[in-house]
Scaffold this motif. Structure first.
Motif, PDB file in Angstrom:
ATOM      1  N   LYS A 618     -26.745 -56.607 126.162  1.00 33.40           N
ATOM      2  CA  LYS A 618     -25.739 -55.692 125.904  1.00 33.40           C
ATOM      3  C   LYS A 618     -24.609 -56.211 124.673  1.00 33.40           C
ATOM      4  O   LYS A 618     -24.141 -57.213 124.956  1.00 33.40           O
ATOM      5  N   GLY A 619     -24.470 -55.469 123.540  1.00 32.56           N
ATOM      6  CA  GLY A 619     -23.392 -55.625 122.808  1.00 32.56           C
ATOM      7  C   GLY A 619     -24.035 -56.709 121.463  1.00 32.56           C
ATOM      8  O   GLY A 619     -23.522 -56.620 120.366  1.00 32.56           O
ATOM      9  N   LEU A 620     -25.209 -57.345 121.657  1.00 30.71           N
ATOM     10  CA  LEU A 620     -25.994 -58.058 120.859  1.00 30.71           C
ATOM     11  C   LEU A 620     -27.075 -57.443 119.959  1.00 30.71           C
ATOM     12  O   LEU A 620     -28.039 -56.625 120.766  1.00 30.71           O
ATOM     13  N   ALA A 666     -20.885 -57.457 119.795  1.00 29.47           N
ATOM     14  CA  ALA A 666     -19.544 -56.503 119.942  1.00 29.47           C
ATOM     15  C   ALA A 666     -18.899 -57.243 121.241  1.00 29.47           C
ATOM     16  O   ALA A 666     -19.689 -56.907 122.229  1.00 29.47           O
ATOM     17  N   PHE A 667     -17.817 -57.899 121.056  1.00 33.68           N
ATOM     18  CA  PHE A 667     -17.140 -58.359 122.328  1.00 33.68           C
ATOM     19  C   PHE A 667     -16.426 -57.186 123.003  1.00 33.68           C
ATOM     20  O   PHE A 667     -15.311 -56.753 122.197  1.00 33.68           O
ATOM     21  N   ASP A 668     -16.456 -57.001 124.136  1.00 29.96           N
ATOM     22  CA  ASP A 668     -15.680 -55.833 124.896  1.00 29.96           C
ATOM     23  C   ASP A 668     -14.217 -56.793 125.404  1.00 29.96           C
ATOM     24  O   ASP A 668     -14.273 -57.542 126.028  1.00 29.96           O
ATOM     25  N   LEU A 669     -13.247 -55.896 124.702  1.00 27.46           N
ATOM     26  CA  LEU A 669     -11.799 -56.439 125.086  1.00 27.46           C
ATOM     27  C   LEU A 669     -11.153 -55.621 125.998  1.00 27.46           C
ATOM     28  O   LEU A 669      -9.926 -55.730 126.177  1.00 27.46           O
ATOM     29  N   GLY A 670     -12.074 -54.890 126.755  1.00 26.17           N
ATOM     30  CA  GLY A 670     -11.397 -54.007 127.873  1.00 26.17           C
ATOM     31  C   GLY A 670     -10.570 -53.063 127.389  1.00 26.17           C
ATOM     32  O   GLY A 670     -10.803 -52.273 126.775  1.00 26.17           O
ATOM     33  N   GLY A 671      -9.296 -53.015 127.884  1.00 26.31           N
ATOM     34  CA  GLY A 671      -8.398 -52.097 127.562  1.00 26.31           C
ATOM     35  C   GLY A 671      -7.651 -52.386 125.955  1.00 26.31           C
ATOM     36  O   GLY A 671      -7.065 -51.261 125.491  1.00 26.31           O
ATOM     37  N   SER A 672      -8.162 -53.226 125.459  1.00 27.79           N
ATOM     38  CA  SER A 672      -7.816 -53.531 124.114  1.00 27.79           C
ATOM     39  C   SER A 672      -8.887 -53.228 122.937  1.00 27.79           C
ATOM     40  O   SER A 672      -8.776 -53.220 121.737  1.00 27.79           O
ATOM     41  N   SER A 674     -12.674 -53.226 121.317  1.00 35.51           N
ATOM     42  CA  SER A 674     -13.885 -54.269 120.951  1.00 35.51           C
ATOM     43  C   SER A 674     -13.458 -54.761 119.776  1.00 35.51           C
ATOM     44  O   SER A 674     -13.005 -54.528 118.790  1.00 35.51           O
ATOM     45  N   LEU A 675     -14.483 -56.102 119.541  1.00 33.83           N
ATOM     46  CA  LEU A 675     -14.323 -56.806 118.024  1.00 33.83           C
ATOM     47  C   LEU A 675     -15.655 -57.222 118.166  1.00 33.83           C
ATOM     48  O   LEU A 675     -16.590 -57.575 118.636  1.00 33.83           O
ATOM     49  N   THR A 676     -16.084 -56.530 116.815  1.00 33.20           N
ATOM     50  CA  THR A 676     -17.635 -56.596 116.419  1.00 33.20           C
ATOM     51  C   THR A 676     -17.657 -57.724 115.223  1.00 33.20           C
ATOM     52  O   THR A 676     -16.772 -57.590 114.238  1.00 33.20           O
ATOM     53  N   VAL A 677     -18.482 -58.852 115.271  1.00 36.38           N
ATOM     54  CA  VAL A 677     -18.811 -59.967 114.342  1.00 36.38           C
ATOM     55  C   VAL A 677     -20.163 -59.765 113.894  1.00 36.38           C
ATOM     56  O   VAL A 677     -21.007 -59.878 114.532  1.00 36.38           O
ATOM     57  N   GLY A 678     -20.371 -59.442 112.789  1.00 32.49           N
ATOM     58  CA  GLY A 678     -21.634 -59.250 112.090  1.00 32.49           C
ATOM     59  C   GLY A 678     -21.833 -59.693 110.695  1.00 32.49           C
ATOM     60  O   GLY A 678     -20.971 -60.285 110.002  1.00 32.49           O
ATOM     61  N   TRP A 727     -12.476 -54.625 114.100  1.00 33.76           N
ATOM     62  CA  TRP A 727     -11.783 -54.198 115.640  1.00 33.76           C
ATOM     63  C   TRP A 727     -11.822 -52.731 115.880  1.00 33.76           C
ATOM     64  O   TRP A 727     -11.239 -52.040 114.937  1.00 33.76           O
ATOM     65  N   ASP A 728     -12.193 -52.276 117.118  1.00 27.93           N
ATOM     66  CA  ASP A 728     -12.048 -50.694 117.376  1.00 27.93           C
ATOM     67  C   ASP A 728     -11.246 -50.588 118.625  1.00 27.93           C
ATOM     68  O   ASP A 728     -11.208 -51.362 119.531  1.00 27.93           O
ATOM     69  N   SER A 729     -10.470 -49.622 118.500  1.00 35.03           N
ATOM     70  CA  SER A 729      -9.477 -49.191 119.650  1.00 35.03           C
ATOM     71  C   SER A 729     -10.459 -48.876 120.784  1.00 35.03           C
ATOM     72  O   SER A 729     -11.449 -48.464 120.514  1.00 35.03           O
ATOM     73  N   PRO A 730      -9.853 -48.601 121.933  1.00 32.64           N
ATOM     74  CA  PRO A 730     -10.593 -48.482 123.085  1.00 32.64           C
ATOM     75  C   PRO A 730     -11.671 -46.884 123.002  1.00 32.64           C
ATOM     76  O   PRO A 730     -12.656 -46.996 123.415  1.00 32.64           O
TER      77      PRO A 730
END
Length: 780
Positions: A618-620, A666-672, A674-678, A727-730
């Motif tokens: 998930k996320g990769l 895509a790193f799940d930052l929970g309530g903050s 997500s952060l996607t590095v590509g 970075w994407d908001s929740p």
């Protein structure tokens, strides 16, 4: 292991993996469709699969490559599709951003133009923006054909998806799709309010604002509006005249009205407008220039900033040439769809478009007036298409009628004072050639295509298209020396052509998520007349090009994690239209260059392609696209070359390998949020940048060809590396992204001008340098 061995292994490994995933007992098409119920639903049905929250690489996507809606994985031909999320992942902001993401696609900004696109698919294309040349890859926006390669450098504004169809598409798309088609589908206003706004700033004082909004205004009417303003300083500087080139200044609008008075009737109205006001697009010269008197007196015009001395994004351009290229491109369209019954749909697509360009081009890219030109084009086109689409449990089909009326007029001025220098130290005498021409095209076509389920797992598809086209052309050219009239030449041919383009395919649903297919198709590119004819010897008519393509491939989804598609193809391409430079005796100047267009010969093109997207956790997302191309001339007659043939030359824009490798997490930052590095790396092997790519020596007569390559007209294999952090908001309402392109600052050539018969002009154009962009996005 070298790059060739690595990519051959990847192609073979992909095919083997797909074969191993096929069980002995095949399942039915109905079972396959039922088993895919856990996949996201079709985008046209729900609007979900093409939402920017889901990447088309990891979800099912519905396309209209065969003029009917069907899953990409069920189309029995090579198609690549990108929704808005996928375009952001590959960092594409205009069509050239697709380079590498589609196997065997060569797509770059056109030479000497800020508004044209040079597109080759599987070694078939047309790089010349002259109005008498037709493209070999069709570009469509919402099923409306754009008939010139000018005006196709599209900013991707409010896009739902892009589809790239590889191989001849003559049956369903008609003329000038001999290489394939590029389809842009914009977002239709829906019943829910939607807003997307972006602000971007970056290198070279980049500043861009892009926004779109749509929603209902009543129970039956929805509207949409989109706007773009994009500006950037030039990549190239002229230290002699303190000017910049290769910049950007674009303004674009689009408006849509979607009217749905009943469940059976749908009417879409659209209007768009684009205005470009950019500086010139310039390249770098490869060598010293000559004059018409060089064969007699050995005159040489020295050029200090030759490409062989390195490239630093600097130019020395004729200071008398205005630094301007302007474009206005606008159109309106109406698409009506009516469900006659639950199985039968009638569709009408009506469009009117207008294109105006005023381009100054320094073809020689030097301070001399040897290849300086002004080209003003006024193009108008009207198209009408009627379709009937039928669908039942075992048969789907579409039939239609198509009409295109196009009128193109142009005024051109060529400033060639330095071509007339007897000695380099003698001042030039002002010389001007003017050209006024007009081309009228009428094209009519009828087509039909259908697919029949012979069994639960086997489908047969077949189609045919009949096209009749007529062209009327008129051209007048005049020469002036020091303001005095010298002579005039006129050329006014007319002709018509008829073509029948069939296609057929068979596909087998070998397993729930594995389809095998084979396809044969014919395509053609329209005939025409030499738009550079200045003498009787150049006043030639050339026949249509034709291609017969054979393709076999597979499409698969393995363990709900890996999408793997591949194809092998073989094309027989004949009556290839080539512009050939030469020279002849001139009654005034002793010798003069000539430029002719002829049906030069045949090419054999074959290759292989692989596309893969893997989500191991998930996320990769890991994905790659690999293209292998083996293109060679079988015939290319030219009596000036050894043995009367130039078939030894390398076909233009046909690199043996294209490759892209991408990865993102895509790193799940929970309530903050997500952060996607590509990131992605793209490779293109050695490429010829012009059809004429070996030396021709020009005495006062036609010239003598050699087998010696012009090194500067080739680009050796190279890599480009890009990366992004977003970075994407929740709820994904807001995003902040940092995008880097060409991170290593690689200097690479993309296109070339070869007019060696005109003052020994050879000019190359370079891709964009390293750029960094910060992008802020709001979505609702």
């Amino acid at each position: 292991m070298n790059i060739n061995q690595l990519m051959r292994a990847a192609l073979l490994g992909g095919a083997a993996l797909a074969a191993l995933s096929t069980p002995a007992a095949a399942q039915s098409v109905e079972q396959a469709n039922a088993a895919s119920a856990d996949q996201p639903p079709a985008p046209e049905a729900t609007g979900a699969a093409n939402d920017e929250g889901q990447d088309s690489a990891t979800t099912d996507i519905v396309v209209t490559a065969r003029r009917i809606e069907e899953s990409l994985q069920r189309v029995p031909s090579s198609v690549s599709a990108f929704n808005e999320r996928a375009l952001d992942r590959i960092q594409a902001t205009d069509p050239t951003g697709l380079q590498g993401a589609v196997p065997n696609l060569n797509i770059v900004q056109g030479r000497g133009s800020s508004n044209a696109t040079n597109i080759y698919i599987r070694g078939v294309g047309q790089p010349d923006a002259l109005q008498t040349f037709d493209p070999a890859v069709g570009v469509y926006v919402d099923d409306v054909y754009l008939s010139r390669i000018r005006g196709t450098q599209l900013d991707l504004l409010d896009i739902e998806r892009i589809e790239v169809l590889r191989g001849p598409q003559g049956t369903l798309y008609g003329k000038n799709t001999i290489g394939g088609a590029l389809k842009v589908v914009t977002r239709r206003p829906g019943k829910d309010f939607r807003f997307n706004g972006q602000i971007s700033v970056g290198s070279y004082k980049q500043a861009e604002v892009k926004s779109s909004a749509s929603g209902p205004v009543s129970s039956t009417v929805s509207v949409g509006l989109a706007f773009l303003k994009s500006m950037r300083d030039g990549y190239v500087e002229d230290q002699l005249s303190d000017r910049e080139y290769n910049d950007k200044d674009t303004t674009a609008f689009r408006g849509d009205i979607a009217f749905t008075p009943s469940e059976r009737l749908q009417l879409d109205l659209a209007a768009d407008y684009t205005h470009d006001d950019a500086a010139m697009t310039v390249g770098q010269p490869l060598n010293n220039l000559t004059t018409l008197f060089t064969p007699f007196f050995g005159t040489i015009l020295p050029v200090p900033n030759q490409a062989g001395n390195g490239y630093d994004y600097e130019a020395r351009i004729s200071p008398t040439l205005p630094n301007s290229t302007k474009l206005k491109h606008r159109g309106v369209s109406a698409t009506l769809a009516y469900d006659v019954t639950d199985a039968l749909t009638f569709k009408s697509i009506t469009a009117l478009r207008k294109l105006d360009t005023d381009d100054y081009i320094d073809i020689d890219a030097t301070v001399y007036n040897s290849g300086d030109v002004f080209v003003a084009v006024d193009q108008k086109q009207f198209s009408q298409e009627f379709q009937l689409a039928y669908t039942n449990d075992r048969f789907t089909g579409v039939a239609g009628l198509y009409y295109l009326k196009e009128d193109v007029s142009s005024h051109q001025e060529a400033y060639g004072s330095d071509l007339l220098r007897v000695f380099a130290s003698v001042p030039a005498v002002p010389f001007l050639r003017t050209v006024d021409d007009q081309l009228e095209t009428r094209s009519k076509a009828a087509y039909a295509n259908g697919s029949f389920a012979v069994t639960d797992t086997v489908r047969l598809s077949a189609g045919i298209r009949f096209t009749h086209e007529k062209k009327d052309y008129a051209r007048t050219t005049e020469r002036f020396l020091n303001g005095a009239f010298l002579d005039r030449y006129s050329f006014a041919p007319r002709s018509s052509w008829t073509d029948v383009s069939p296609s057929a395919s068979i596909d087998w649903q070998a397993a729930k998520d594995v389809m095998l297919y084979a396809r044969v198709a014919k395509g053609f590119k329209s005939g025409g007349f030499n738009g550079r004819a200045n003498t009787a010897s150049e006043s030639t008519e050339y026949k249509p090009e034709k291609a017969l393509s054979f393709e076999a491939g597979f499409k698969s989804r393995i363990a709900s994690q890996l999408t793997l598609n591949g194809a092998l193809f073989h094309n027989n391409y004949r009556d290839f239209q080539a512009r050939v430079g030469s020279a002849e005796l001139d009654p005034i100047f002793g010798t003069a260059p000539t430029l002719s267009v002829l049906n030069a010969g045949k090419l054999r093109i074959r290759g292989a392609e692989l596309e893969a997207a893997w989500t191991p956790l998930k996320g990769l997302l890991l994905d790659t696209q690999i293209g292998y191309l083996d293109a060679e001339y079988r015939d290319f007659d030219d009596v000036r070359f050894p043995g009367g043939s130039r078939a030894f030359q390398t076909p233009a824009f046909s690199p043996k390998w294209t490759l892209r490798m991408g990865a993102q997490y895509a790193f799940d930052l929970g309530g903050s949020g997500s952060l996607t590095v590509g990131g992605q790396s793209r490779y293109k092997s050695r490429t010829a940048l012009a059809v004429d790519n070996t030396y021709i020596v020009y005495p006062p007569t036609a010239g003598q060809g050699t087998t010696n390559e012009v090194p500067g007209l080739f680009q050796n294999g190279y890599w480009l590396h890009d990366a992004r952090v977003v970075w994407d908001s929740p709820a994904r309402h807001y995003a902040i992204g940092l995008y880097g392109n060409n991170l290593t600052g690689k200097k690479y050539k993309t296109d070339a001008q070869e007019f060696s018969s005109v003052g020994n002009i050879r000019t190359v154009y370079y891709g964009a340098p390293q750029t960094i962009t910060l992008r802020l996005t709001a979505r609702y």
